[in-house]
Design a protein around this motif. Structure first.
Motif, PDB file in Angstrom:
ATOM      1  N   SER A 127     -11.831  39.044 -62.973  1.00  0.00           N
ATOM      2  CA  SER A 127     -13.074  37.795 -62.249  1.00  0.00           C
ATOM      3  C   SER A 127     -12.237  38.483 -60.557  1.00  0.00           C
ATOM      4  N   LEU A 128     -10.851  38.352 -60.416  1.00  0.00           N
ATOM      5  CA  LEU A 128     -10.510  38.390 -59.581  1.00  0.00           C
ATOM      6  C   LEU A 128     -10.950  39.830 -58.886  1.00  0.00           C
ATOM      7  N   LYS A 129     -11.924  41.185 -59.125  1.00  0.00           N
ATOM      8  CA  LYS A 129     -12.085  41.977 -58.211  1.00  0.00           C
ATOM      9  C   LYS A 129     -12.909  41.764 -57.367  1.00  0.00           C
ATOM     10  N   GLY A 130     -12.740  42.585 -56.047  1.00  0.00           N
ATOM     11  CA  GLY A 130     -13.304  42.506 -54.939  1.00  0.00           C
ATOM     12  C   GLY A 130     -12.576  40.566 -53.869  1.00  0.00           C
ATOM     13  N   GLU A 131     -12.003  40.197 -54.693  1.00  0.00           N
ATOM     14  CA  GLU A 131     -11.795  38.945 -53.732  1.00  0.00           C
ATOM     15  C   GLU A 131      -9.800  39.120 -52.871  1.00  0.00           C
ATOM     16  N   GLN A 132      -9.931  38.900 -51.875  1.00  0.00           N
ATOM     17  CA  GLN A 132      -8.445  38.612 -51.404  1.00  0.00           C
ATOM     18  C   GLN A 132      -7.388  37.429 -51.466  1.00  0.00           C
ATOM     19  N   VAL A 133      -6.545  37.775 -52.509  1.00  0.00           N
ATOM     20  CA  VAL A 133      -5.235  37.079 -52.712  1.00  0.00           C
ATOM     21  C   VAL A 133      -3.728  37.688 -51.933  1.00  0.00           C
ATOM     22  N   ALA A 134      -3.027  37.153 -52.980  1.00  0.00           N
ATOM     23  CA  ALA A 134      -1.596  36.950 -51.779  1.00  0.00           C
ATOM     24  C   ALA A 134      -0.931  38.085 -53.065  1.00  0.00           C
ATOM     25  N   ALA A 135       0.444  38.787 -51.761  1.00  0.00           N
ATOM     26  CA  ALA A 135       0.558  39.873 -52.671  1.00  0.00           C
ATOM     27  C   ALA A 135       1.488  39.639 -52.387  1.00  0.00           C
ATOM     28  N   GLU A 163      -4.620  46.816 -59.030  1.00  0.00           N
ATOM     29  CA  GLU A 163      -4.613  47.771 -58.256  1.00  0.00           C
ATOM     30  C   GLU A 163      -5.144  47.596 -57.073  1.00  0.00           C
ATOM     31  N   VAL A 164      -4.525  46.598 -55.506  1.00  0.00           N
ATOM     32  CA  VAL A 164      -4.541  46.739 -54.971  1.00  0.00           C
ATOM     33  C   VAL A 164      -4.980  47.079 -53.571  1.00  0.00           C
ATOM     34  N   LEU A 165      -5.637  46.578 -52.717  1.00  0.00           N
ATOM     35  CA  LEU A 165      -6.488  47.370 -50.906  1.00  0.00           C
ATOM     36  C   LEU A 165      -5.437  46.548 -50.507  1.00  0.00           C
ATOM     37  N   ASP A 166      -4.306  47.415 -49.025  1.00  0.00           N
ATOM     38  CA  ASP A 166      -3.987  46.473 -48.024  1.00  0.00           C
ATOM     39  C   ASP A 166      -5.051  46.770 -47.011  1.00  0.00           C
ATOM     40  N   GLU A 167      -6.134  46.313 -46.791  1.00  0.00           N
ATOM     41  CA  GLU A 167      -7.170  46.212 -45.686  1.00  0.00           C
ATOM     42  C   GLU A 167      -6.763  46.947 -44.470  1.00  0.00           C
ATOM     43  N   ILE A 188       1.573  38.503 -57.683  1.00  0.00           N
ATOM     44  CA  ILE A 188      -0.207  38.141 -57.343  1.00  0.00           C
ATOM     45  C   ILE A 188      -0.330  36.519 -57.529  1.00  0.00           C
ATOM     46  N   ILE A 189      -0.536  35.992 -55.871  1.00  0.00           N
ATOM     47  CA  ILE A 189      -1.007  34.723 -56.726  1.00  0.00           C
ATOM     48  C   ILE A 189      -2.730  34.540 -55.795  1.00  0.00           C
ATOM     49  N   PRO A 190      -3.517  33.873 -56.569  1.00  0.00           N
ATOM     50  CA  PRO A 190      -4.672  34.004 -55.910  1.00  0.00           C
ATOM     51  C   PRO A 190      -5.559  32.381 -55.242  1.00  0.00           C
ATOM     52  N   PHE A 191      -5.842  33.083 -54.396  1.00  0.00           N
ATOM     53  CA  PHE A 191      -5.985  31.389 -53.202  1.00  0.00           C
ATOM     54  C   PHE A 191      -6.681  30.566 -53.633  1.00  0.00           C
ATOM     55  N   PRO A 192      -7.014  29.253 -53.704  1.00  0.00           N
ATOM     56  CA  PRO A 192      -7.924  28.444 -53.405  1.00  0.00           C
ATOM     57  C   PRO A 192      -9.450  29.270 -53.309  1.00  0.00           C
ATOM     58  N   LYS A 193      -9.842  28.730 -54.278  1.00  0.00           N
ATOM     59  CA  LYS A 193     -11.491  28.967 -53.653  1.00  0.00           C
ATOM     60  C   LYS A 193     -11.902  27.395 -53.254  1.00  0.00           C
ATOM     61  N   ARG A 194     -12.503  28.210 -52.248  1.00  0.00           N
ATOM     62  CA  ARG A 194     -13.366  27.402 -51.010  1.00  0.00           C
ATOM     63  C   ARG A 194     -14.900  26.343 -51.840  1.00  0.00           C
ATOM     64  N   SER A 195     -15.556  27.586 -53.095  1.00  0.00           N
ATOM     65  CA  SER A 195     -16.657  26.356 -53.360  1.00  0.00           C
ATOM     66  C   SER A 195     -15.780  26.235 -54.608  1.00  0.00           C
ATOM     67  N   ASP A 196     -14.291  25.630 -55.118  1.00  0.00           N
ATOM     68  CA  ASP A 196     -14.275  25.193 -56.014  1.00  0.00           C
ATOM     69  C   ASP A 196     -13.600  24.405 -55.760  1.00  0.00           C
ATOM     70  N   LEU A 197     -13.430  22.421 -55.024  1.00  0.00           N
ATOM     71  CA  LEU A 197     -13.220  22.423 -54.610  1.00  0.00           C
ATOM     72  C   LEU A 197     -11.722  21.798 -55.346  1.00  0.00           C
ATOM     73  N   SER A 198     -11.848  21.532 -56.917  1.00  0.00           N
ATOM     74  CA  SER A 198     -11.740  20.866 -58.378  1.00  0.00           C
ATOM     75  C   SER A 198     -10.098  21.737 -57.777  1.00  0.00           C
ATOM     76  N   SER A 199     -10.242  22.334 -57.904  1.00  0.00           N
ATOM     77  CA  SER A 199      -8.939  23.497 -58.378  1.00  0.00           C
ATOM     78  C   SER A 199      -8.135  24.124 -56.806  1.00  0.00           C
ATOM     79  N   VAL A 200      -8.341  23.412 -55.950  1.00  0.00           N
ATOM     80  CA  VAL A 200      -7.717  23.372 -54.714  1.00  0.00           C
ATOM     81  C   VAL A 200      -6.433  22.513 -54.740  1.00  0.00           C
ATOM     82  N   PRO A 201      -5.302  22.760 -54.730  1.00  0.00           N
ATOM     83  CA  PRO A 201      -4.184  22.233 -55.010  1.00  0.00           C
ATOM     84  C   PRO A 201      -3.924  21.139 -53.410  1.00  0.00           C
TER      85      PRO A 201
END
Length: 267
Positions: A127-135, A163-167, A188-201
């Motif tokens: 589901s991370l497709k289209g999302e920005q992540v740390a790589a 498969e990722v793209l360095d924009e 790969i490390i997903p970034f915290p979601k701004r839309s789901d604060l409960s998952s933010v460390p």
């Protein structure tokens, strides 16, 4: 079929059964942790709580068990193939039967290979497709590992590769063409979601983290300078090797651009 051959097959079969039972036990523990976090998400904000660390350890254990199961299943397939009868008469029929046997054994081993929790984890990665992540990307010219913000193009559940793209290749690149990379899950490390604060460390003061340097797409090791009052507050950090006039300046980084420092991080 010799006795040593039979003994080897039986030994691997017992080991496969043990791994599957251990997987079930780990899955039960993961489900318990999920229920705990769903019912009381605020528990992770309490000082000294180790719920997230325990959950991470369980996922690591589940991954190792799955990989061990794949290895043992492959050994069993090799042992069975080695004991299949050979010869010219009826060879074609036996070859087809062997392939069917391999497919059945492979299918049987693949069914429990991934626990429901691990399958759910892979779905979340897809589901991370289209999302920005740390790589973590290895630079061709220096061989050094560096961390960048990239965009996920695709996640292959079979190979478990992104498969990722360095924009933003940067002005110092020989070419300004956006580059694509294929990276394993561990890079790969997903970034915290701004839309789901409960998952933010919430990283406390003094914690080492990996953060995006302001006005760049590069991540570096940093130290949290002060705790946040709210989950939407930005972090104030000091980046390693960011010395100015003999001291490290404190820089503001949005909370959704800060992640835990990976184990074995090297810069």
């Amino acid at each position: 079929m010799s006795s040593p051959d039979i003994a080897g097959i039986l030994e691997n079969s017992k080991e496969l059964d043990r791994l599957r039972k251990e997987q079930e036990e780990v899955l039960l523990e993961i489900n318990k942790m999920h229920k705990k976090l769903i019912s009381s998400p605020e528990v992770v904000e309490k000082p000294g709580d180790s719920s997230l660390s325990k959950l991470k350890m369980l996922y690591v254990q589940a991954k190792e068990l799955s990989e061990s199961e794949v290895s043992i299943s492959s050994q069993l397939l090799g042992q069975l193939d080695a004991l299949m009868p050979s010869g010219t008469q009826g060879q074609h029929r036996r070859r087809i039967g062997s392939e069917q046997k391999k497919k059945r054994v492979k299918a049987d081993s693949e069914v429990p290979r991934l626990s429901p929790s691990m399958r759910s984890h892979l779905e979340s990665l897809a589901s991370l497709k289209g999302e920005q992540v740390a790589a973590r990307i290895t630079q061709e010219n220096s061989g050094k590992d560096e961390w960048f913000v990239v965009k996920v193009i695709h996640f292959d559940k079979e190979t478990r590769e992104f498969e990722v793209l360095d924009e933003d290749p940067g002005e110092d690149e020989e070419s300004t063409v956006q580059r694509k990379y294929k990276l394993p899950m561990s890079h790969i490390i997903p970034f915290p979601k701004r839309s789901d604060l409960s998952s933010v460390p919430d990283f406390p003061t003094g914690r080492h983290v990996l953060a995006v340097y302001p006005e760049t797409t590069a991540l570096y090791k940093a130290t949290v300078c002060q705790s946040r009052k709210r989950k939407i507050d930005d972090y104030v950090v000091e980046f390693d090797d960011d010395e100015e006039d003999g001291s490290l300046p404190q820089r503001v980084v949005p909370f959704h651009r800060v992640v835990a420092l990976p184990d074995g991080y090297r810069q």
